[in-house]
Design an enzyme around this catalytic site. Structure first.
Site, mmCIF file in Angstrom:
data_model
loop_
_atom_site.group_PDB
_atom_site.id
_atom_site.type_symbol
_atom_site.label_atom_id
_atom_site.label_comp_id
_atom_site.label_asym_id
_atom_site.label_seq_id
_atom_site.Cartn_x
_atom_site.Cartn_y
_atom_site.Cartn_z
ATOM 1 C CG ASN A 212 26.747 -2.521 -27.751
ATOM 2 O OD1 ASN A 212 27.576 -2.772 -26.890
ATOM 3 N ND2 ASN A 212 26.928 -1.567 -28.668
ATOM 4 C CG ASP A 281 26.604 -0.890 -37.227
ATOM 5 O OD1 ASP A 281 27.756 -0.409 -37.267
ATOM 6 O OD2 ASP A 281 26.374 -2.106 -37.124
ATOM 7 C CE LYS A 291 9.749 9.271 -19.042
ATOM 8 N NZ LYS A 291 8.921 9.027 -17.894
ATOM 9 N N PRO A 308 28.582 7.374 -38.235
ATOM 10 C CG PRO A 308 29.984 8.860 -37.116
ATOM 11 C CD PRO A 308 28.542 8.443 -37.244
ATOM 12 C CG PHE A 326 37.852 -6.740 -31.896
ATOM 13 C CD1 PHE A 326 38.884 -5.858 -31.629
ATOM 14 C CD2 PHE A 326 37.802 -7.940 -31.195
ATOM 15 C CE1 PHE A 326 39.851 -6.159 -30.685
ATOM 16 C CE2 PHE A 326 38.760 -8.248 -30.242
ATOM 17 C CZ PHE A 326 39.785 -7.367 -29.987
ATOM 18 C CE LYS A 340 31.649 -6.631 -39.777
ATOM 19 N NZ LYS A 340 31.001 -7.095 -38.566
HETATM 20 O O1 PMT Z 1 33.515 -5.192 -24.391
HETATM 21 P P1 PMT Z 1 33.427 -6.693 -24.084
HETATM 22 O O2 PMT Z 1 32.229 -7.034 -23.244
HETATM 23 O O3 PMT Z 1 34.709 -7.238 -23.529
HETATM 24 O O4 PMT Z 1 33.166 -7.452 -25.466
HETATM 25 C C1 PMT Z 1 34.144 -7.483 -26.452
HETATM 26 C C2 PMT Z 1 33.547 -7.306 -27.845
HETATM 27 C C3 PMT Z 1 32.688 -8.511 -28.195
HETATM 28 C C4 PMT Z 1 32.718 -6.022 -27.911
HETATM 29 C C5 PMT Z 1 34.797 -7.202 -28.807
HETATM 30 O O5 PMT Z 1 35.529 -8.396 -28.760
HETATM 31 C C6 PMT Z 1 34.334 -6.944 -30.255
HETATM 32 O O6 PMT Z 1 34.050 -7.843 -31.017
HETATM 33 N N1 PMT Z 1 34.279 -5.639 -30.624
HETATM 34 C C7 PMT Z 1 33.739 -5.176 -31.906
HETATM 35 C C8 PMT Z 1 32.246 -5.134 -31.804
HETATM 36 C C9 PMT Z 1 31.614 -4.615 -33.084
HETATM 37 O O7 PMT Z 1 30.980 -3.630 -33.060
HETATM 38 O O8 PMT Z 1 31.929 -5.318 -34.148
HETATM 39 P P2 PMT Z 1 31.439 -4.955 -35.664
HETATM 40 O O9 PMT Z 1 31.701 -6.222 -36.383
HETATM 41 O O10 PMT Z 1 30.053 -4.427 -35.643
HETATM 42 O O11 PMT Z 1 32.409 -3.804 -36.112
HETATM 43 C C10 PMT Z 1 33.617 -4.045 -36.829
HETATM 44 C C11 PMT Z 1 34.668 -3.033 -36.450
HETATM 45 O O12 PMT Z 1 34.256 -1.733 -36.809
HETATM 46 C C12 PMT Z 1 34.987 -2.963 -34.969
HETATM 47 O O13 PMT Z 1 36.377 -2.754 -34.826
HETATM 48 C C13 PMT Z 1 34.197 -1.756 -34.486
HETATM 49 O O14 PMT Z 1 34.817 -1.135 -33.354
HETATM 50 C C14 PMT Z 1 34.249 -0.856 -35.706
HETATM 51 N N2 PMT Z 1 33.106 0.046 -35.889
HETATM 52 C C15 PMT Z 1 31.847 -0.455 -36.104
HETATM 53 C C16 PMT Z 1 30.804 0.411 -36.366
HETATM 54 C C17 PMT Z 1 31.058 1.812 -36.382
HETATM 55 N N3 PMT Z 1 30.075 2.678 -36.611
HETATM 56 N N4 PMT Z 1 32.299 2.263 -36.161
HETATM 57 C C18 PMT Z 1 33.313 1.416 -35.921
HETATM 58 O O15 PMT Z 1 34.459 1.846 -35.707
#
Ligand code: PMT
Length: 406
Positions: A212, A281, A291, A308, A326, A340
């Site tokens: 991403n 995810d 390849k 996970p 976040f 969330k």
């Molecule tokens: O890195 P930058 O370019 O500065 O951009 C910042 C950002 C937009 C990436 C940051 O501000 C942000 O929003 N980060 C979380 C991105 C994300 O994956 O969000 P989510 O809503 O999908 O996940 C929710 C939370 O679960 C997050 O804390 C994420 O780190 C965590 N997560 C998600 C999936 C996973 N498999 N494991 C996780 O720990």
């Protein structure tokens, strides 16, 4: 026996060319009075104003002036000098040295040591008032301050050239005191933060992956802000292209599974876990060992399996830190973020609207809402560095002590 505030601290004083260079002799003395061991680096221009011999006699150490001097390099090379310093203070910092630092130049010993440093840099600008107010000087300073350089002064008053205005170097006693205060423990001294940042990459075959647009900027800014408050920071980072905050303990990872392993290795011993990484995810169910070849088919299907959830796993630990995640949303931002927070059992979620091109992924700015069980606290559009300071302040002042009292 009472210790001085700078006992055991190794301070490198950088002297650049300017009439205020004579005051650097006094600065060396004042730093020593506070317990510091001092070494001095002078630019060629500085030596026109004060002799290396004076500063050598005062500091008790040879003065470093030349990067291409084999004898000096053999005694203590520029990289060793950069590693030796617990802090560097450039006083006076001329308009020229400020410009060269802003550009990342390494065209003399002082700027090279500053490029190689792992410690904090403090600068005490000193110059004529017109040079000070020139927009180039101001832009250069802004660049340095945004990179974490600490600006001390200048003061206003009568100048050697007869002008009156901003540009006088701060007095040596005040500068030495500022260096001492810089070392005094921040509000997060003794705390350990673990921060995830950047994207993960999920391999399809040896040359392709799914990922991403996360740049790591938000997470790295948080790491810097926590370090600035005295915290020890472990930064678990996916592949990024930006400088690592000096003093962060970096763990590089590639995939979500790597990130989980790294997080588990430190999570139980830390005080705060912040998940700012954009973790994939899903990952391909099978990673081809060679390849993958193009076939005649017009479509291809990659079977994906769930990764996970790193932060949810940390939040479920029996002996868990304070956990802050976040939520990157494109619609119903607050509503989805709240859901969330509950689903992942987070102490706080930081909601950002990643549909807005000005903020979120890979931008320098962001706008967020901090959401806890009790409150919603919006933080308006600002640089990620500024927001990071506000987020760390909020965690430190509102969440951490309350969490530990429970
Ligand atoms: O890195 P930058 O370019 O500065 O951009 C910042 C950002 C937009 C990436 C940051 O501000 C942000 O929003 N980060 C979380 C991105 C994300 O994956 O969000 P989510 O809503 O999908 O996940 C929710 C939370 O679960 C997050 O804390 C994420 O780190 C965590 N997560 C998600 C999936 C996973 N498999 N494991 C996780 O720990």
């Amino acid at each position: 026996m009472s210790t001085q505030p700078l006992t055991h601290k190794q301070i490198l004083v950088g002297v650049s060319g300017g009439i205020a260079a004579y005051k650097s002799a006094e600065l060396v003395r004042r730093l020593q009075d506070l317990g510091a061991e001092v070494r001095v680096v002078m630019t060629p221009a500085a030596q026109e104003f004060i002799t290396p011999l004076t500063l050598q006699a005062l500091s008790g150490n040879p003065v470093h002036t030349d990067m291409l001097d084999h004898n000096a390099e053999a005694a203590m090379g520029h990289i060793e000098l950069a590693r030796w310093a617990d802090a560097i203070i450039i006083a006076p910092a001329s308009a020229d040295v400020i410009a060269r630092l802003a550009q990342g130049q390494g065209n003399d010993l002082l700027t090279t040591v500053c490029l190689a440093r792992r410690c904090d840099l403090l600068i005490a600008p000193a110059m004529n008032q017109a040079m000070w107010s020139h927009q180039a000087t101001q832009a250069n300073l802004k660049t340095l301050v945004e990179r974490g350089v600490i600006q001390l002064g200048p003061a206003s008053g009568g100048q050697a050239c007869g002008d009156v205005g901003m540009g006088r170097m701060e007095e040596p006693g005040e500068l030495a005191q500022a260096v001492a205060e810089h070392f005094q423990a921040g509000t997060l001294a003794g705390r350990h933060f673990v921060i995830t940042a950047g994207p993960t990459r999920e391999a399809i075959d040896p040359v392709r992956y799914i990922s991403n647009h996360s740049s790591g900027k938000m997470g790295y800014a948080l790491a810097q802000a926590a370090i600035d408050q005295g915290a020890r920071v472990t930064l678990i980072s996916g592949p990024t292209n930006i400088p690592v905050p000096p003093k962060a303990e970096l763990i590089n990872i590639i995939s979500a599974e790597d990130m989980l392993a790294a997080a588990m290795s430190v999570a139980e011993s830390c005080d705060v876990f912040i998940g700012s990484a954009a973790v994939a995810d899903f990952r391909p169910a099978h990673v081809a060992t060679q390849k993958m070849k193009k076939t005649s088919a017009d479509t291809m299907t990659i079977e994906m399996v769930k990764n996970p959830d790193v932060i949810a796993t940390i939040a479920k630990l029996q002996s868990r830190p304070l956990v802050v995640g976040f939520a990157a949303e494109t619609e119903h931002v607050i509503e989805y973020a709240k859901a969330k927070r509950e689903r992942k059992q987070l102490d706080m979620v930081i909601a950002n609207n990643v549909a807005d091109q000005r903020i979120g992924f890979n931008s320098d700015d962001n706008a967020v809402t901090l959401i806890t069980a009790e409150q919603e606290h919006p933080l308006a559009l600002a640089s990620k560095a500024q927001l990071a300071r506000e987020i760390i302040h909020f965690i430190s002042n509102h969440l951490l002590s309350a969490y530990e009292k429970e």
